[in-house]
Design an enzyme around this catalytic site. Structure first.
Site, PDB file in Angstrom:
ATOM      1  N   ARG A 222       0.804  -1.224   0.000  1.00  0.00           N
ATOM      2  CA  ARG A 222       0.000   0.000   0.000  1.00  0.00           C
ATOM      3  C   ARG A 222       0.832   1.266   0.000  1.00  0.00           C
ATOM      4  NH1 ARG A 222      -2.760  -3.935   1.968  1.00  0.00           N
ATOM      5  NH2 ARG A 222      -0.754  -4.421   2.867  1.00  0.00           N
ATOM      6  N   THR A 223       1.778   1.348   0.935  1.00  0.00           N
ATOM      7  CA  THR A 223       2.466   2.632   1.107  1.00  0.00           C
ATOM      8  C   THR A 223       3.265   2.985  -0.142  1.00  0.00           C
ATOM      9  OG1 THR A 223       2.571   2.172   3.467  1.00  0.00           O
ATOM     10  CG2 THR A 223       3.955   3.955   2.651  1.00  0.00           C
TER      11      THR A 223
ATOM     12  N   HIS B 115       5.062   6.003  11.649  1.00  0.00           N
ATOM     13  CA  HIS B 115       4.641   5.858  10.251  1.00  0.00           C
ATOM     14  C   HIS B 115       3.648   7.006  10.018  1.00  0.00           C
ATOM     15  CE1 HIS B 115       3.384   4.288   6.508  1.00  0.00           C
ATOM     16  NE2 HIS B 115       3.084   3.047   6.833  1.00  0.00           N
TER      17      HIS B 115
ATOM     18  N   LYS C   5      26.164  -3.404   1.035  1.00  0.00           N
ATOM     19  CA  LYS C   5      27.626  -3.210   1.024  1.00  0.00           C
ATOM     20  C   LYS C   5      28.064  -2.346   2.208  1.00  0.00           C
ATOM     21  CE  LYS C   5      27.687  -3.180  -4.033  1.00  0.00           C
ATOM     22  NZ  LYS C   5      27.991  -2.331  -5.201  1.00  0.00           N
TER      23      LYS C   5
ATOM     24  N   ARG D 248      11.250   4.112   3.469  1.00  0.00           N
ATOM     25  CA  ARG D 248      10.851   3.175   4.528  1.00  0.00           C
ATOM     26  C   ARG D 248      12.092   2.383   4.911  1.00  0.00           C
ATOM     27  NH1 ARG D 248       5.797  -0.908   4.574  1.00  0.00           N
ATOM     28  NH2 ARG D 248       4.869   1.077   5.170  1.00  0.00           N
TER      29      ARG D 248
HETATM   30  C1  NCD Z   1       1.819  -1.055   8.293  1.00  0.00           C
HETATM   31  C2  NCD Z   1       3.310  -0.823   8.454  1.00  0.00           C
HETATM   32  O1  NCD Z   1       4.093  -1.006   7.516  1.00  0.00           O
HETATM   33  O2  NCD Z   1       3.666  -0.410   9.549  1.00  0.00           O
HETATM   34  N1  NCD Z   1       1.463  -1.263   6.957  1.00  0.00           N
HETATM   35  C3  NCD Z   1       1.089  -0.170   6.200  1.00  0.00           C
HETATM   36  O3  NCD Z   1       1.903   0.668   5.882  1.00  0.00           O
HETATM   37  N2  NCD Z   1      -0.199  -0.042   5.895  1.00  0.00           N
HETATM   38  C4  NCD Z   1       1.246  -2.047   9.222  1.00  0.00           C
HETATM   39  C5  NCD Z   1       1.814  -3.436   9.262  1.00  0.00           C
HETATM   40  O4  NCD Z   1       2.765  -3.784   8.560  1.00  0.00           O
HETATM   41  O5  NCD Z   1       1.276  -4.222  10.048  1.00  0.00           O
END
Ligand code: NCD
Length: 304
Positions: free
Chosen positions: A51-52, A130, A81, A102
């Site tokens: 999703r993100t 997040h 590396k 991320r």
């Molecule tokens: C979440 C995350 O990556 O923290 N996912 C997301 O971005 N919707 C939640 C998860 O991984 O459980």
């Protein structure tokens, strides 16, 4: 706002401006279709994402920008590396106008921003925050309970490692008279630093042991996945709180059910048709929130 690192950056008014901006993009997409013209945004993902990453990339493309991406940066970038986050940012920012990142380290976004000359968007930092997920969660709540003041929210599941919960509880404190119920097993309880933050910012926090401890008229239930990949101690004893029809029958017809996804067994699929279940709406809202954040930060368009 130059970077989006933590929900602590937001005030009530900047959050509400973001919601207005998001609604405007949603209702008038043509007005924004060239907002990122001639801009390149890098999406640098050191952890899995559906999703993100895809909603950020869709947001970039829908704003007329271009995207360069590494979806598996832990193995497929120079991290393997031994390159530091700071060095990676120094290099990648030479190719682009903003970086969406991320990373498995909870301090990654702060480290990236410390050397960045382009905006950094934190798309999930280890077990820390997040923020863009917290913002889309608040936007989803706002669309269904526009006042937000006075609401009660039960956060359920992995409150210790679940970074989306950490961002959400911080944003909730921007509103008045907020009560948060934390339902988890002891090993996955909300870390004290977040409880302190919530209480210092005027909200109430109650730790719960069972669904029966959560009032039946709670406004929002925010369920989360157990973040098994973050467990430092494999022997940790956990208990999960499954939500199915039987559990939801205890709650009011207006109790909203949210989850950042992906889910495992913690929300039974029989809940998907329930009008209170909003998790697929959240994923869709996320693209619009990210469009507003990209436009806001990169073009100086309000709220930033
Ligand atoms: C979440 C995350 O990556 O923290 N996912 C997301 O971005 N919707 C939640 C998860 O991984 O459980």
């Amino acid at each position: 706002m130059k970077h989006i690192i933590s929900c602590e950056q937001f005030s009530r008014s900047s959050l509400e401006e973001l919601f207005i901006h998001t609604d405007d993009i949603r209702n008038n997409p043509g007005k924004y279709s060239n907002s990122l013209e001639n801009k390149v945004v890098a999406t640098l993902f050191y952890e899995p994402s559906t999703r993100t990453r895809l909603s950020f990339e869709a947001a970039i493309l829908r704003l007329g920008g271009k995207n360069i991406s590494t979806e598996n940066a832990k193995e497929a970038s120079s991290a393997i590396k031994g390159e530091s986050i700071e060095d990676t940012v120094r290099v990648v920012q030479g190719y682009c106008d903003a970086i969406v990142m991320r990373h498995y380290d909870k301090n990654s976004a702060t480290a990236a921003a410390s050397v960045a000359t382009v905006p950094i968007f934190n798309a999930g930092a280890g077990s820390g925050e997040h923020p863009t997920q917290g913002l889309l969660d608040m936007y989803t709540i706002f669309r269904h309970k526009p006042g937000i003041d006075g609401i009660t929210v039960a956060v359920v599941g992995d409150l210790r490692y679940g970074r989306t919960v950490h961002s959400l509880v911080k944003l909730l404190t921007l509103y008045k008279n907020i009560t948060i119920y934390g339902l988890s097993c002891e090993a996955l309880a909300l870390p004290q630093e977040y409880i302190d933050y919530v209480e210092e910012h005027g909200a109430r926090y109650f730790a719960c042991q069972t669904f029966a401890d959560v009032p039946a008229d709670v406004d929002v239930i925010y369920q989360t996945r157990t973040q098994l990949e973050r467990f430092e101690n494999a022997g940790i004893e956990i208990k999960e709180f499954i939500i199915d029809k039987n559990v939801m029958n205890r709650f009011s017809a207006t109790t909203l059910l949210l989850h950042p996804l992906p889910r495992n067994a913690e929300i039974a699929s029989e809940m998907d048709d329930d009008p209170r279940a909003l998790y697929f709406e959240q994923t869709h809202n996320g693209m619009y929130i990210r469009m507003a954040l990209l436009d806001g930060v990169m073009n100086g368009t309000k709220p930033n």
